[in-house]
Design an enzyme around this catalytic site. Structure first.
Site, PDB file in Angstrom:
ATOM      1  CB  SER A 143      -0.956  -0.051   1.193  1.00  0.00           C
ATOM      2  OG  SER A 143      -1.968   0.908   1.075  1.00  0.00           O
ATOM      3  CG  ASP A 270      -7.124  -2.740  -3.149  1.00  0.00           C
ATOM      4  OD1 ASP A 270      -7.756  -2.041  -2.332  1.00  0.00           O
ATOM      5  OD2 ASP A 270      -5.903  -2.945  -3.053  1.00  0.00           O
ATOM      6  CG  HIS A 299      -5.815  -2.240   0.499  1.00  0.00           C
ATOM      7  ND1 HIS A 299      -5.299  -1.619  -0.620  1.00  0.00           N
ATOM      8  CD2 HIS A 299      -5.137  -1.729   1.552  1.00  0.00           C
ATOM      9  CE1 HIS A 299      -4.373  -0.758  -0.267  1.00  0.00           C
ATOM     10  NE2 HIS A 299      -4.245  -0.811   1.055  1.00  0.00           N
TER      11      HIS A 299
END
Length: 327
Positions: A143, A270, A299
């Site tokens: 991320s 996601d 995610h």
């Protein structure tokens, strides 16, 4: 043409949508096997970073993988520990570093970390190389950490030491502005509220640490990332506005300049990622950026029900980093 045509990831039957694939690994997974040795290093601007090492004891390795965590994460998160365990099993030392304010103690300066701050990652890479132990360094990131990693590799490739040879990143918001609006959608408010709670808490801690330097007026009225970043993140780190911060920090604009084999895995379901975070055109033209877009994964998810407890992201990273011909 490094577009990965087919992803092998298949979620277990009980993780049947992107939200479950995101939430269940975050809340329920444990990785007790990892044991860290913490090192605190002083930065050149008078601050500090906390580094969590997982070295192979009784074995000799010349390879290190540096793991960068997500927004408001740290080295203790299950996805980081899972990756560290997989790297150790593959015969690598691992270094999971904590961003400023993320290691369990507030950093000393007004500035903290942000999603385009590559100087601290470069500092960590060079600190590790200064030990003289490693001839080969790999990078992984999740991320926000994936965004920092990609930007680091692409914004100034000549700065990246030659020992940094490959990278694998997951669930990366390569378009920060679009993703800041994506996570504010009603179905994603559960995630946004959790992030905002953590960010507000840290602003209060920083205001207590640095009296008179942080104006908390209206803090609780800030409801999303653009508002928070415009008020705090941008001015604290030298940007005029949230928009300028997003524009200069988003890794998407730097992908075409990357010069080492780099895997980017973004799940199509996601909930955090905007459509612009799947840079197919850039990957199709690049010799180095391998884009994999599995239908599922959520995610920072990619959970599997394997007996060894490893997740797809971990197996895929090790596979890519160690492949004779990456892909």
């Amino acid at each position: 043409m490094p577009l990965v045509a087919h992803s092998r990831y298949q979620p277990p039957f009980y993780l049947f949508n992107g939200h479950l694939q995101t939430i269940v690994p975050s809340l329920l997974r444990t990785v007790p096997e990892v044991r860290y040795e913490r090192e605190r290093v002083e930065t050149t601007d008078g601050d500090f970073l906390d580094l969590d090492w997982s070295r192979l004891h009784g074995q000799t390795t010349d390879t290190l993988c540096i793991v960068s965590h997500g927004l408001e994460g740290d080295a203790s998160r299950p996805y980081v520990r899972g990756m560290v365990r997989a790297l150790n099993r593959a015969g690598f030392d691992a270094l999971a570093w904590n961003y400023r304010s993320c290691g369990g103690e507030m950093n000393r300066l007004l500035r903290s970390y942000h999603l385009g701050d590559t100087d601290d990652l470069d500092f960590v890479v060079r600190h590790a190389l200064a030990t003289g132990r490693y001839q080969r360094v790999y990078l992984t990131g999740f991320s926000a950490g994936g965004n920092v990693t990609l930007k680091y590799l692409g914004e100034n490739p000549d700065r990246v030491p030659a020992e940094v040879q490959r990278a694998a990143v997951f669930s990366v918001p390569t378009d920060l502005k679009a993703s800041s609006h994506q996570i504010a959608r009603p179905e994603n408010r559960i995630y946004l509220n959790r992030f905002m709670k953590s960010l507000r808490r840290k602003m209060r801690e920083k205001a207590a640490l640095l009296p008179g330097q942080v104006n908390l007026e209206g803090l609780d009225l800030l409801r999303d990332f653009p508002q928070f970043d415009d008020r705090f993140t941008a001015p604290m780190h030298g940007f005029k506005s949230a928009d300028e911060y997003y524009e200069h920090s988003a890794s998407g604009r730097y992908l075409s300049a990357i010069r080492i084999p780099t895997l980017l895995v973004n799940a199509q379901n996601d909930p955090f990622l905007a459509p612009s975070c799947y840079p197919r055109e850039v990957a199709s033209r690049s010799k180095f950026v391998f884009l994999e877009t599995p239908q599922a994964g959520g995610h920072v998810g990619f959970g599997e029900g394997t007996p060894d407890g490893e997740y797809y992201s971990e197996r895929r990273a090790v596979e890519f980093l160690t492949a004779a011909v990456p892909g």
